[in-house]
Design a protein around this motif. Structure first.
Motif, short mmCIF file in Angstrom:
data_model
loop_
_atom_site.label_atom_id
_atom_site.label_comp_id
_atom_site.label_asym_id
_atom_site.label_seq_id
_atom_site.Cartn_x
_atom_site.Cartn_y
_atom_site.Cartn_z
N GLU A 14 7.77 20.87 7.94
CA GLU A 14 7.36 21.73 8.71
C GLU A 14 9.01 21.43 9.99
O GLU A 14 9.43 20.37 10.20
N ASP A 15 10.01 22.29 10.24
CA ASP A 15 11.78 21.80 10.79
C ASP A 15 11.35 21.75 12.14
O ASP A 15 12.27 21.58 12.88
N ASP A 58 5.54 25.21 5.93
CA ASP A 58 6.58 26.17 6.47
C ASP A 58 7.37 26.74 5.20
O ASP A 58 7.87 26.56 4.52
N GLN A 60 9.80 29.50 5.73
CA GLN A 60 11.89 29.16 6.31
C GLN A 60 11.99 27.86 6.95
O GLN A 60 11.49 27.23 7.67
N LEU A 61 12.36 26.48 5.68
CA LEU A 61 13.19 25.39 5.74
C LEU A 61 14.82 25.40 5.60
O LEU A 61 15.19 26.25 4.99
MN MN Z 1 10.76 26.93 9.60
#
Ligand code: MN
Length: 130
Positions: A14-15, A58, A60-61
């Motif tokens: 997770e970013d 996640d 979207q990274l």
């Molecule tokens: Mn993300």
């Protein structure tokens, strides 16, 4: 609340620091060991090195996205680690796309601190083909 005292290891990729903190706090409190990566590349490396029991990924990274990270993990994954897509997208087609990409489950943001432990418990029992 988990009543299983055997400590299982969850890799959280997770970013977003706030999301990461929420998941870390909830899962740690519930008795899980949490290991963390903030990029898909680090997620792939930790999946290979740390042998997690479950991965929350996640989609979207920065760098490679969650679907590509899953693809790379599956190349060497002998244990069929359950990998759950985590995404803010709420569309049915995104859910379908996640399953088509090979994810074992799907978790929508915002993540509910109340329901996360039971969901993780359920995901842990999915495993993969024996
Ligand atoms: Mn993300």
């Amino acid at each position: 609340m988990s009543n299983d005292m055997s400590q299982r290891r969850i890799l959280v990729v997770e970013d977003n620091p706030k999301n990461l903190k929420l998941v870390r706090d909830v899962l740690t409190f519930s008795g899980y060991e949490v290991i963390e990566a903030s990029s898909g590349e680090d997620g792939v490396r930790l999946a290979q090195e740390a042998h997690p029991d479950l991965i929350l990924m996640d989609l979207q990274l920065p760098g490679i996205d969650g679907a590509e990270a899953l693809r790379q993990i599956r190349i060497t994954d002998q244990n069929h680690i359950p990998i759950v897509a985590v995404t803010a997208f709420a569309m049915n087609e995104d859910r379908a796309r996640a399953y088509a990409s090979g994810f074992n489950g799907y978790l929508e943001k915002p993540i509910s601190a109340r329901s996360l432990p039971q969901m993780v418990e359920d995901f842990l029992t999915m495993g993969g083909p024996a």
